[in-house]
Every structure is written in C-alpha cells, then in structure tokens.
Design a protein around this motif. Structure first.
Motif, mmCIF file in Angstrom:
data_model
loop_
_atom_site.group_PDB
_atom_site.id
_atom_site.type_symbol
_atom_site.label_atom_id
_atom_site.label_comp_id
_atom_site.label_asym_id
_atom_site.label_seq_id
_atom_site.Cartn_x
_atom_site.Cartn_y
_atom_site.Cartn_z
ATOM 1 N N THR A 1 0.835 -1.208 0.000
ATOM 2 C CA THR A 1 0.000 0.000 0.000
ATOM 3 C C THR A 1 0.866 1.253 0.000
ATOM 4 N N LEU A 2 1.916 1.207 0.849
ATOM 5 C CA LEU A 2 2.797 2.379 0.921
ATOM 6 C C LEU A 2 3.436 2.649 -0.433
ATOM 7 N N ILE A 3 3.942 1.574 -1.073
ATOM 8 C CA ILE A 3 4.586 1.738 -2.378
ATOM 9 C C ILE A 3 3.588 2.301 -3.383
ATOM 10 N N LEU A 4 2.371 1.770 -3.329
ATOM 11 C CA LEU A 4 1.329 2.215 -4.253
ATOM 12 C C LEU A 4 1.055 3.709 -4.079
ATOM 13 N N MET A 5 0.906 4.132 -2.817
ATOM 14 C CA MET A 5 0.623 5.549 -2.553
ATOM 15 C C MET A 5 1.761 6.424 -3.061
ATOM 16 N N GLY A 6 2.981 5.966 -2.789
ATOM 17 C CA GLY A 6 4.151 6.723 -3.256
ATOM 18 C C GLY A 6 4.152 6.840 -4.762
ATOM 19 N N LEU A 7 3.859 5.712 -5.426
ATOM 20 C CA LEU A 7 3.868 5.707 -6.893
ATOM 21 C C LEU A 7 2.807 6.655 -7.445
ATOM 22 N N ILE A 8 1.627 6.652 -6.811
ATOM 23 C CA ILE A 8 0.558 7.535 -7.298
ATOM 24 C C ILE A 8 1.027 8.984 -7.250
ATOM 25 N N MET A 9 1.719 9.356 -6.181
ATOM 26 C CA MET A 9 2.221 10.734 -6.083
ATOM 27 C C MET A 9 3.179 11.040 -7.228
ATOM 28 N N VAL A 10 4.116 10.093 -7.464
ATOM 29 C CA VAL A 10 5.098 10.314 -8.531
ATOM 30 C C VAL A 10 4.380 10.439 -9.873
ATOM 31 N N ILE A 11 3.423 9.528 -10.112
ATOM 32 C CA ILE A 11 2.700 9.546 -11.383
ATOM 33 C C ILE A 11 1.936 10.861 -11.541
ATOM 34 N N LEU A 12 1.358 11.351 -10.442
ATOM 35 C CA LEU A 12 0.617 12.623 -10.507
ATOM 36 C C LEU A 12 1.524 13.770 -10.923
ATOM 37 N N VAL A 13 2.693 13.859 -10.267
ATOM 38 C CA VAL A 13 3.602 14.973 -10.574
ATOM 39 C C VAL A 13 4.068 14.888 -12.023
ATOM 40 N N VAL A 14 4.482 13.682 -12.428
ATOM 41 C CA VAL A 14 4.936 13.508 -13.814
ATOM 42 C C VAL A 14 3.788 13.809 -14.775
ATOM 43 N N GLY A 15 2.578 13.351 -14.404
ATOM 44 C CA GLY A 15 1.416 13.581 -15.253
ATOM 45 C C GLY A 15 1.110 15.058 -15.405
ATOM 46 N N ILE A 16 1.185 15.805 -14.307
ATOM 47 C CA ILE A 16 0.935 17.254 -14.383
ATOM 48 C C ILE A 16 1.972 17.905 -15.289
ATOM 49 N N PHE A 17 3.226 17.509 -15.101
ATOM 50 C CA PHE A 17 4.295 18.087 -15.911
ATOM 51 C C PHE A 17 4.059 17.800 -17.390
ATOM 52 N N LEU A 18 3.744 16.527 -17.707
ATOM 53 C CA LEU A 18 3.529 16.157 -19.117
ATOM 54 C C LEU A 18 2.336 16.905 -19.700
ATOM 55 N N THR A 19 1.251 17.010 -18.923
ATOM 56 C CA THR A 19 0.077 17.737 -19.412
ATOM 57 C C THR A 19 0.444 19.171 -19.754
ATOM 58 N N LEU A 20 1.195 19.804 -18.844
ATOM 59 C CA LEU A 20 1.595 21.195 -19.084
ATOM 60 C C LEU A 20 2.424 21.295 -20.358
ATOM 61 N N VAL A 21 3.376 20.350 -20.525
ATOM 62 C CA VAL A 21 4.241 20.404 -21.708
ATOM 63 C C VAL A 21 3.415 20.219 -22.975
ATOM 64 N N VAL A 22 2.557 19.188 -22.986
ATOM 65 C CA VAL A 22 1.782 18.898 -24.195
ATOM 66 C C VAL A 22 0.873 20.071 -24.548
ATOM 67 N N GLN A 23 0.187 20.618 -23.506
ATOM 68 C CA GLN A 23 -0.741 21.715 -23.776
ATOM 69 C C GLN A 23 -0.014 23.000 -24.170
ATOM 70 N N SER A 24 1.245 23.157 -23.769
ATOM 71 C CA SER A 24 1.935 24.386 -24.176
ATOM 72 C C SER A 24 2.634 24.247 -25.518
ATOM 73 N N LEU A 25 2.621 23.046 -26.101
ATOM 74 C CA LEU A 25 3.329 22.859 -27.379
ATOM 75 C C LEU A 25 2.936 23.884 -28.445
ATOM 76 N N PRO A 26 1.626 24.166 -28.671
ATOM 77 C CA PRO A 26 1.293 25.147 -29.715
ATOM 78 C C PRO A 26 1.971 26.495 -29.474
ATOM 79 N N SER A 27 2.016 26.915 -28.215
ATOM 80 C CA SER A 27 2.631 28.201 -27.908
ATOM 81 C C SER A 27 4.149 28.124 -28.034
ATOM 82 N N ILE A 28 4.749 27.005 -27.598
ATOM 83 C CA ILE A 28 6.199 26.859 -27.724
ATOM 84 C C ILE A 28 6.589 26.892 -29.196
#
Lengths: 364, 329
Positions: free
Chosen positions: B51-78
C-alpha cells in the motif's frame, strides 16, 4: 533487495489494475453523463456569459413556472460558453461578444446568434470634490486611457466640463484584469473612435493596457475606483446603478451627451441590424443612444440535429429562446438590463426561423 | 483458508516449513496457532508495504502527469513563440504577442521581497516559542495565532489587504514621493509575508525543540548567556531546518494567486520599482484563463503554468543543495 523488487512488481500490477478499472469506470461514467446532458435528461443546458446570469436566472425560473421546463445555466464566462457549445456539451451558449473567425471554424457547423439583452459600460470615477456629473468626449476618453492625459484639471477635460472645478489630482486608470465581455465592448468602442487606440492597443476581451491598474471583475474595478482618489474605470451599468457609483455622460456620434440608462441603451440598439445580428452597438448612429453599449447573444447550432439530439429537445430550446426575446424581456428593466429594441427582436425572430432540425425549419 | 498440516513432525504451509520439536497434540495445536498468527502478521506486513509503495507511486505519477500535461498543452505556444517567450516584454492577446518576462519578474520580485520581510518575524517567533518561552499563556496564544494565519483562506487576506493595507501603503507612498496608488508589488509582498510566516515559524520551532538539551546545558555550564546559546548552539544546529522552513514558505509565496491578484494591480507593464503595480504568473493565469478565446492564447497561458512549475522546481533544487551543504558542515 530481491524481496523489495518482487513487492515492487506486485505493487505495479495492483496499480495497473487500479488504473484500468478507474479508467474504464471514468469512461463509462463520462459517456453516461454525456448522453444525459444532451438527450435523455429533460433539462436544457446552457453556459457562458456571467453578465447574463442574473437575467437568465429570473427568466428561467419564470419559464419553469409556466412551462415546467428545467434550464440549467452555468455562468462560466463568454469564452468558456462558446468552447462548451463547440464541444457540444451544452444546448446553448451565451456570449457578450460575437464568435470570431477562429471560433466559427472550430465550431465545425454554422452557428447562429440571437440577441438576448443589451448592456452598457459606464465610466465611473472618484472625484469627491466634483458634485456635477462629469462629461466626456470620445477623444478625451481615449487619451485618458492611452495615458496621454494624466491630470484631472487637464485643459481638454476642463473644456468639456465648463463651470466644473476640477482638482489637480493625478488620473488613476482602473481596468478589468480578467478577460471579459465588458472589456471587449469598451475597447471596441475606443478602437472605433480613436485611430491611435486601434493601432496601438486594438480590441478584445483582454488587451495590453498602456496604463493603469487591473481589478478582477466589476467588483475589483469598482473597489479600485472607490478606494483611489482620482480614479476612473469602466464597469457595467447595472453594477454601477446597484452600487450607487457616479458615472460620466458620454458624447455620442451625433454629438449629444448621453447619460447611460436602460432607455438610452435600448435606444442605441434601435438601429439597422444585419441578418446575422452580429453587430456592435458601440458608437451607435442613434441620436439618443448611449455609445458604449452592446448586445449579449445566445448562440446555438443552426441545424439542431447533431449527436443524438431529439427533435423534441431542439423544439423546446428554440421555443425557450423565442420566449426569452419576447415575453422574457419584461424582467429586464427591474434587473437593470436594457430590454431589446423592436429592431433587435425582429432580427432575432428572423434568425430563430432559420434554425432547422435535419434541414426542416423548427418554428413554423 | 487453513492449509497447514502436520507431516513428519513439521508444520507446513505451502513454502514455509516450521519444525515441531515437541509433537504432543497440545504442543502441535499451540505451534499451529502461533504459526497461523505469524503467517497473518507477514501477510499484513506485505499488504501494508505494498500500500505504501502504491501511494508513493501515485504521487510520482501525478507529478509527472501534471508536468507532461503542461508540456503537451503548451506545445502550440512553444512552437509559435519559441524561447523568446521567456524574455519577451509584451503580453498582447490582441496581436498574439506573448512574453512572460513581466510576470516572471513580478512573481520573483514579490515572492523574494515577501521572504525578506517575513524572515525576521518567522525566525523570531520560532526562537521565542522554541527556546525562550516554550510554555505559558502568551506563547500558547502566539502559537495558536500563527497557526491560525496558515488556516485563513487567501481571499480573506486579499480583502483585508485591499481594505486596510492598501490605504496605509498609499499614505506611505504619498509621503515618500512615489505615485500613490496603494496597490502594487510592495502591497502584495506585505500580504504574502504575513501569509508565509507560519510555515517557516512552525518548522523552525519544532527544529529548535529537537536540539539536544545536553548541548545547551553544556554551553550554559561554560557560562554562556541565553543569547550566546542561541547564537552558537541552537542556530548552527537548526540552520538546515530553518532554511527548509523558509524554502517551504517561498514555495507558498510563488504560487499564491487570489490574495496577490487583489492587491498587485494586475498590469502587464514591467514594474519600474517595488511600489509600481505588476502581475504574477499565477494571477495572470487565474485572470485570463476563462476568456482565452484563441488556441495560442490558451496555450501561452498554460506555458506560463509550465514556467511557474519549472521555477518552483529549480528553486527547490537550489534549496536542497544549500541544505545539503549546511548539513555536511
């Protein structure tokens, strides 16, 4: 270490399972929600302009009393309303600015605009010493907002307000910091009356202001004006009336100084209206019309058969809008909205008649 | 469920054999019970671990996911604006010219100014509560008041700032001879400073509480005064913790939106001095996101979010490096 690794793999497997189940449930949930909102559920759904919201709330509750139709309106802002109509998640959008070319392209199919009410943008100011109502001409207004006139006792302002003792306070400009239809009407007006404004700044719901402070929403701008001695800013007429704020008389195209009021806004809209109704009322030709005013539109797809919409739903929607521009207008004045001019109502009627379901007109 | 059995004097449960030394029925029953208990303990332990590993992984996935979303959505502007987005000085949605520099500057200026204003207060509060007066009615009141500041919604700070602080700042500005508008970077820094004090103060207080008393007693034994103990024992011992608290409060200041929007003046012009109105990245996003009616405009706003994300990451990384150096000394 090996133990850890196998645990890790186990956790990954659990995670994958968890992720896939949530994704699946989200997917099905989303689908169910989508079909609910456009066909099975009875309620008509709209989204857009926050300016329209108080009027719509009143109109929809009255309509619900007589016709039993539920209407759910989300006051999310004009741009978001257009985006939601384009995404086909709502039955109608509401916007203070007509759709631009890019938005038309994004919509994919023809969208029609029906003028639903009119509002005005007034210039409010904080000059405790000045008891008379301030008068402004288009040129002076543009120069103030361009940052060229910086003192209240400037000759240009004094020349219009003869007999008024103006203080030597510095002018502090207050504008909207959030994108808004109010800004769009105001900057469209300035762009029409001042070439310099048109080339330097242009018009839109957010522009690059050459000077001044930004406040969020009408209340933000009003707060800046009330607090800062020497401030001038633009706010909606309804907001200014409700909050007892002073506002200036504006000189219109015909040369008359007009006090912004419900009557002078309705007068501004009594002009020749083009078939698509996408007309800006700013700098109106009407001799007794207030020059900084504009329509707010309800926008719907011209052909109502898209997705899995039923004819029944489309008919209900068109009848509702037709009611809003006729009987629904009686609730406008009490809420400080300008009732539609006869010209606007007949233009709206013509547009509604052109709305079709599967190529056949909905209203007979 | 119970798969254990007695074979050849062994209690076996799949792959885990337990030798039974005394094979009398009572002893076997007792051993079986104990074995079952330990199997259950091991299972609980494994589930908890996973459970602990799972919770930790979810946090990592969330941060990476937010970062990727920001990058993908800013591509037109970049793609449309390129790297000059970062140092472009003009933000003009009408002509599709987007430069983040005024907002980057506004964010950094208001946050660091807030940090400088807040540090003396937060460190004083931490030392007062941690070392000088850990108990009593006044320290308790102070502790609760500081914690309350952290719990007040930021929009309330914004209102208070606009209604009370801004007029005071305006009077102050008219005395020192700058344009007396009241709202601006200085006002927003003051509001931010108040909002971030609790973060550094609470962490600092708990770090000071952790200083081993034998160290302090030794210093007192050598004849050190209270001030000398704080300067030579407590502060050196807790500096990495104090710095971590300050870093936490800086992170809060960088991302604060509502209170700042209400008092910063929201102009896209580059601030000429600290009293001038400006704007921050977070407040531009909050202001303009709903009515961004063009794809590039929307994307430029998301890219602003990406820049804010990266600024926070970079500042945190620098902070970690500094903390590491402190701790290694």
């Amino acid at each position: 270490m090996k133990m850890n690794l196998s645990n890790f793999k186990g956790a990954l497997a659990v995670l994958a399972l968890f992720a896939s189940t949530t994704l699946v449930s989200c997917g099905s949930g989303g689908n169910a929600g989508g079909s609910d909102s456009t066909s099975t559920d009875e309620a008509i759904i709209g989204a857009g302009s926050s300016f329209d919201n108080p009027l719509f709330s009143k109109q929809f509750s009255e309509y619900n009393k007589t016709n039993g139709l539920k209407i759910n309106y989300q006051s999310v802002g004009s741009g978001a309303g257009i985006a939601q109509l384009t995404a086909k998640t709502v039955d109608f959008g509401a916007s203070d600015a007509p759709m631009n070319g890019k938005q038309d392209t994004a919509a994919g199919a023809p969208v029609v605009h029906i003028p639903i009410t009119a509002g005005a943008v007034v210039l409010s100011y904080n000059l405790p010493e000045v008891k008379d109502t301030l008068m402004l001409t288009p040129g002076v207004l543009a120069d103030i907002f361009l940052g060229k006139i910086t003192k209240w006792d400037d000759k240009a302002i004094a020349a219009i307000n003869k007999g008024v003792k103006l203080p030597s306070t510095t002018i502090v400009i207050a504008h909207r910091s959030d994108g808004s239809g109010t800004s769009n009407i105001f900057t469209t007006y300035l762009a029409k009356v001042s070439d310099e404004w048109n080339t330097k700044v242009g018009h839109g719901s957010s522009v690059n202001w050459p000077a001044g402070l930004g406040g969020k929403g009408n209340e933000g701008v009003a707060g800046l004006i009330k607090q800062t001695p020497g401030a001038i800013g633009y706010i909606e007429l309804a907001y200014a009336i409700q909050n007892n704020m002073p506002y200036a008389k504006m000189q219109n195209k015909a040369g008359n100084f007009i006090t912004p009021s419900i009557a002078s806004v309705t007068a501004a809209a009594n002009i020749q209206i083009p078939a698509d109704t996408k007309v800006s009322l700013t700098n109106t030709d009407a001799a007794d019309g207030y020059p900084i005013s504009g329509f707010s539109w309800v926008i719907i797809y011209k052909d109502q058969k898209y997705g899995d919409r039923s004819q029944d739903r489309a008919t209900k929607l068109v009848k509702l809008i037709s009611w809003m521009i006729h009987d629904g207008q009686q609730y406008s004045s009490a809420l400080n909205y300008a009732p539609l001019s006869p010209a606007a109502v007949s233009a709206g009627d013509a547009v509604l008649k052109s709305v079709t379901y599967d190529g056949k007109p909905i209203l007979q | 469920m119970d798969t254990s059995s007695v074979e050849n004097g062994m209690i076996t449960r799949s792959d885990l054999p337990l030798r039974v030394i005394n094979s009398s029925p009572e002893a076997v029953a007792k051993a079986k019970k104990r074995a079952r208990l330990s199997f259950r303990q091991i299972r609980t332990e494994n589930i908890f671990n996973k459970t602990l590993i799972l919770m930790g992984l979810i946090m990592v996935i969330l941060v990476v996911g937010i970062f990727l979303t920001l990058v993908v959505q800013s591509l037109p502007s970049i793609k449309a604006l390129g790297p000059k987005y970062l140092w472009g000085k003009v933000w003009d949605p009408v002509q599709d010219i987007y430069g983040a520099w005024p907002f980057l500057l506004g964010t950094l200026l208001s946050s660091f100014l807030a940090l400088i204003i807040s540090i003396p207060f937060s460190i004083s509060v931490a030392i007062f509560l941690g070392e000088y007066h850990p108990a009593g009615w006044l320290p308790n009141l102070l502790k609760n008041a500081v914690e309350l500041i952290a719990a007040v919604p930021s929009v309330i700070f914004g209102f208070w700032g606009l209604a009370v602080l801004v007029p005071i700042v305006r009077t102050f500005e008219s005395h020192i001879g700058v344009a007396p508008v009241g709202v601006g970077i200085f006002s927003s820094s003051l509001i931010l400073a108040i909002m971030i004090i609790p973060y550094a103060a609470s962490l600092g207080r708990s770090m000071i509480n952790l200083v081993p008393s034998h160290l302090k007693e030794a210093a007192y034994g050598l004849g050190a005064t209270r001030w000398e103990v704080i300067r030579s024992v407590v502060l050196p011992y807790t500096k990495s913790g104090l710095f971590a608290g300050i870093l936490l409060s800086l992170g809060r200041a960088l991302g604060e939106t509502m209170a700042v929007t209400m008092v910063i003046g929201n102009t896209s012009l580059i601030p000429k001095n600290i009293f001038a109105p400006g704007n921050t990245m977070a407040s531009v996003i909050a202001n303009e996101f709903t009515e961004a009616d063009k794809p590039v405009y929307l994307s430029a706003l998301i890219e602003l979010g990406l820049v804010l994300f990266l600024v926070t990451v970079v500042i945190n990384m620098i902070g970690k490096k500094i903390i590491d150096r402190f701790t290694n000394d």
